[in-house]
Design a protein around this motif. Sequence first.
Motif, PDB file in Angstrom:
ATOM      1  N   TYR A 142       0.825  -1.210   0.000  1.00 34.29           N
ATOM      2  CA  TYR A 142       0.000   0.000   0.000  1.00 34.29           C
ATOM      3  C   TYR A 142       0.862   1.264   0.000  1.00 34.29           C
ATOM      4  N   ARG A 143       1.983   1.208   0.703  1.00 30.59           N
ATOM      5  CA  ARG A 143       2.866   2.371   0.744  1.00 30.59           C
ATOM      6  C   ARG A 143       3.472   2.641  -0.632  1.00 30.59           C
ATOM      7  N   SER A 144       3.890   1.590  -1.304  1.00 29.53           N
ATOM      8  CA  SER A 144       4.454   1.744  -2.646  1.00 29.53           C
ATOM      9  C   SER A 144       3.406   2.283  -3.607  1.00 29.53           C
ATOM     10  N   TYR A 145       2.186   1.781  -3.461  1.00 24.31           N
ATOM     11  CA  TYR A 145       1.112   2.274  -4.324  1.00 24.31           C
ATOM     12  C   TYR A 145       0.889   3.766  -4.112  1.00 24.31           C
ATOM     13  N   PHE A 146       0.966   4.231  -2.873  1.00 18.39           N
ATOM     14  CA  PHE A 146       0.756   5.650  -2.584  1.00 18.39           C
ATOM     15  C   PHE A 146       1.741   6.511  -3.370  1.00 18.39           C
ATOM     16  N   PHE A 147       3.027   6.133  -3.354  1.00 18.51           N
ATOM     17  CA  PHE A 147       4.033   6.919  -4.068  1.00 18.51           C
ATOM     18  C   PHE A 147       3.820   6.841  -5.581  1.00 18.51           C
ATOM     19  N   PHE A 148       3.414   5.680  -6.074  1.00 24.58           N
ATOM     20  CA  PHE A 148       3.151   5.540  -7.504  1.00 24.58           C
ATOM     21  C   PHE A 148       1.965   6.406  -7.914  1.00 24.58           C
ATOM     22  N   ASP A 149       0.950   6.464  -7.068  1.00 19.74           N
ATOM     23  CA  ASP A 149      -0.222   7.281  -7.361  1.00 19.74           C
ATOM     24  C   ASP A 149       0.142   8.765  -7.379  1.00 19.74           C
ATOM     25  N   VAL A 150       0.991   9.190  -6.450  1.00 19.30           N
ATOM     26  CA  VAL A 150       1.450  10.584  -6.433  1.00 19.30           C
ATOM     27  C   VAL A 150       2.242  10.894  -7.701  1.00 19.30           C
ATOM     28  N   TYR A 151       3.078   9.943  -8.118  1.00 22.66           N
ATOM     29  CA  TYR A 151       3.862  10.118  -9.346  1.00 22.66           C
ATOM     30  C   TYR A 151       2.938  10.328 -10.549  1.00 22.66           C
ATOM     31  N   ILE A 152       1.868   9.559 -10.627  1.00 18.66           N
ATOM     32  CA  ILE A 152       0.927   9.691 -11.742  1.00 18.66           C
ATOM     33  C   ILE A 152       0.240  11.050 -11.709  1.00 18.66           C
ATOM     34  N   ASP A 153      -0.131  11.504 -10.511  1.00 17.07           N
ATOM     35  CA  ASP A 153      -0.782  12.808 -10.395  1.00 17.07           C
ATOM     36  C   ASP A 153       0.150  13.936 -10.827  1.00 17.07           C
ATOM     37  N   ILE A 154       1.420  13.841 -10.450  1.00 19.55           N
ATOM     38  CA  ILE A 154       2.371  14.910 -10.764  1.00 19.55           C
ATOM     39  C   ILE A 154       2.716  14.930 -12.249  1.00 19.55           C
ATOM     40  N   THR A 155       2.958  13.757 -12.812  1.00 19.44           N
ATOM     41  CA  THR A 155       3.406  13.683 -14.208  1.00 19.44           C
ATOM     42  C   THR A 155       2.255  13.588 -15.201  1.00 19.44           C
ATOM     43  N   ARG A 156       1.032  13.390 -14.706  1.00 17.88           N
ATOM     44  CA  ARG A 156      -0.141  13.189 -15.569  1.00 17.88           C
ATOM     45  C   ARG A 156       0.117  12.046 -16.550  1.00 17.88           C
ATOM     46  N   ALA A 157       0.774  11.004 -16.062  1.00 15.49           N
ATOM     47  CA  ALA A 157       1.161   9.881 -16.918  1.00 15.49           C
ATOM     48  C   ALA A 157      -0.061   9.156 -17.459  1.00 15.49           C
ATOM     49  N   GLY A 158       0.028   8.758 -18.710  1.00 17.48           N
ATOM     50  CA  GLY A 158      -0.994   7.942 -19.332  1.00 17.48           C
ATOM     51  C   GLY A 158      -0.483   6.524 -19.510  1.00 17.48           C
ATOM     52  N   PRO A 159      -1.219   5.692 -20.237  1.00 20.04           N
ATOM     53  CA  PRO A 159      -0.763   4.319 -20.463  1.00 20.04           C
ATOM     54  C   PRO A 159       0.581   4.283 -21.187  1.00 20.04           C
ATOM     55  N   PRO A 180       4.626   1.732 -21.234  1.00 19.36           N
ATOM     56  CA  PRO A 180       5.273   0.493 -20.771  1.00 19.36           C
ATOM     57  C   PRO A 180       5.515   0.472 -19.265  1.00 19.36           C
ATOM     58  N   PHE A 181       6.034   1.589 -18.723  1.00 13.73           N
ATOM     59  CA  PHE A 181       6.330   1.624 -17.284  1.00 13.73           C
ATOM     60  C   PHE A 181       5.058   1.606 -16.453  1.00 13.73           C
ATOM     61  N   SER A 182       4.115   2.487 -16.779  1.00 16.26           N
ATOM     62  CA  SER A 182       2.910   2.613 -15.960  1.00 16.26           C
ATOM     63  C   SER A 182       2.037   1.365 -16.044  1.00 16.26           C
ATOM     64  N   VAL A 183       1.853   0.837 -17.247  1.00 22.34           N
ATOM     65  CA  VAL A 183       1.038  -0.372 -17.391  1.00 22.34           C
ATOM     66  C   VAL A 183       1.725  -1.559 -16.716  1.00 22.34           C
ATOM     67  N   ALA A 188       3.707  -1.414 -14.153  1.00 25.99           N
ATOM     68  CA  ALA A 188       3.568  -1.241 -12.706  1.00 25.99           C
ATOM     69  C   ALA A 188       2.178  -1.646 -12.233  1.00 25.99           C
ATOM     70  N   VAL A 189       1.152  -1.320 -13.012  1.00 25.59           N
ATOM     71  CA  VAL A 189      -0.217  -1.700 -12.645  1.00 25.59           C
ATOM     72  C   VAL A 189      -0.375  -3.221 -12.665  1.00 25.59           C
ATOM     73  N   LEU A 190       0.143  -3.865 -13.713  1.00 22.01           N
ATOM     74  CA  LEU A 190       0.040  -5.322 -13.800  1.00 22.01           C
ATOM     75  C   LEU A 190       0.823  -5.999 -12.679  1.00 22.01           C
ATOM     76  N   LEU A 191       1.994  -5.450 -12.360  1.00 23.02           N
ATOM     77  CA  LEU A 191       2.788  -6.000 -11.263  1.00 23.02           C
ATOM     78  C   LEU A 191       2.051  -5.849  -9.935  1.00 23.02           C
ATOM     79  N   SER A 192       1.409  -4.701  -9.740  1.00 24.34           N
ATOM     80  CA  SER A 192       0.640  -4.475  -8.510  1.00 24.34           C
ATOM     81  C   SER A 192      -0.534  -5.444  -8.414  1.00 24.34           C
ATOM     82  N   PHE A 193      -1.196  -5.678  -9.540  1.00 27.16           N
ATOM     83  CA  PHE A 193      -2.320  -6.611  -9.525  1.00 27.16           C
ATOM     84  C   PHE A 193      -1.834  -8.026  -9.212  1.00 27.16           C
ATOM     85  N   GLY A 194      -0.693  -8.405  -9.789  1.00 27.69           N
ATOM     86  CA  GLY A 194      -0.122  -9.714  -9.475  1.00 27.69           C
ATOM     87  C   GLY A 194       0.244  -9.830  -8.007  1.00 27.69           C
TER      88      GLY A 194
END
Length: 242
Positions: free
Chosen positions: A26-43, A45-48, A50-56
Motif C-alpha cells: 500500500y505504501r508503494s502504491y501511494f508513491f506511484f499514485d502521487v507520481y501519476i498525479d504529478i506527471t499526468r502519466a498515461g498508459p 510500458p512503465f505505468s502499465v 507497474a499496474v500489472l505488477l501491482s495486480f499480481g
Amino acid sequence: MKVRLSIRGCRIIALLALAAGILFYYRSYFFFDVYIDITRAGPGPFSVGAVLLSFGAAVALTWGLLYLGRLKRHGWTALLMLAVLAAPPVYTGAKLLANGATAPDPGFSLALHEAFTALHREAVAGGTAVTVDFRKMSGGRPWERMLIFGPYSSGEQVNKALGFQWTQEDFFTSHERDYRILFVQGDRVVGELGFDGLIRSAPSEYKPGEAVFELTNKPDPYGAGDHPTVFELSPARTGETS
C-alpha cells in the motif's frame, strides 16, 4: 508437541511477514499514485507494467492470506480480500486511461518543441529578434486558446485559467525562468511547450491570430559561466488578429 509449536511459530512469522508485505504494498502504491498525479502519466510500458505488477502482487498476497489463515475454502472471503487488495491497481489503471484521454497530443508538442528549437538557433546565430508565430508553428493543428504560465504557477491557478480540471501538480512551474505554454481546444489541452527564459506577458491568454511574438537572445545580467545570455519572448509590436 515441539513440532506442533514449531509449525505454529513458523505460521505466525509468515503471517507477520505477509502483513509487512501488505503495508509495503500500500505504501508503494501511494508513491506511484502521487507520481501519476504529478506527471499526468498515461498508459505506457512503465505505468502499465507497474499496474500489472501491482495486480499480481494483490493476487499473491490474497493467496498468502487465505493459505496461512486456512481460509482457502471460503470463496466470498477470497473475493473480498482480492477486491480490497486489487482496488489500488484497478483505480490506478482507470486513472491512467483518463490521463491518456486528456493528455496533450505528443506529436503536436514535439512539433512545437522542434520548431521552437530551430528558432532558438536562428536567434543565437543572427543576433537579432526572430518572429515567433505560434499559429504557423502549429502545423495546421487546431487550437482556440494559448495560455502562458510564469514561474511558480500552481496547479490550482492553471486549472482556474483553463476553466476545467487538468493538473494536480502543486507547482506547475518550478523556478524563476520556468514557463509553460498550453494550447487549448475546447475543454482539452492539445499541446504543451516549455520555455526556459523570460516572457514579458505571462500569465496571459492569446487567440491564434494574436499569438505572434519576438524571440531575442540577450545578455543576462545575472548570468555567468555557461549561461551568459537569456532568451526573451515578448509580444510583437504588430501582428495579425482574428
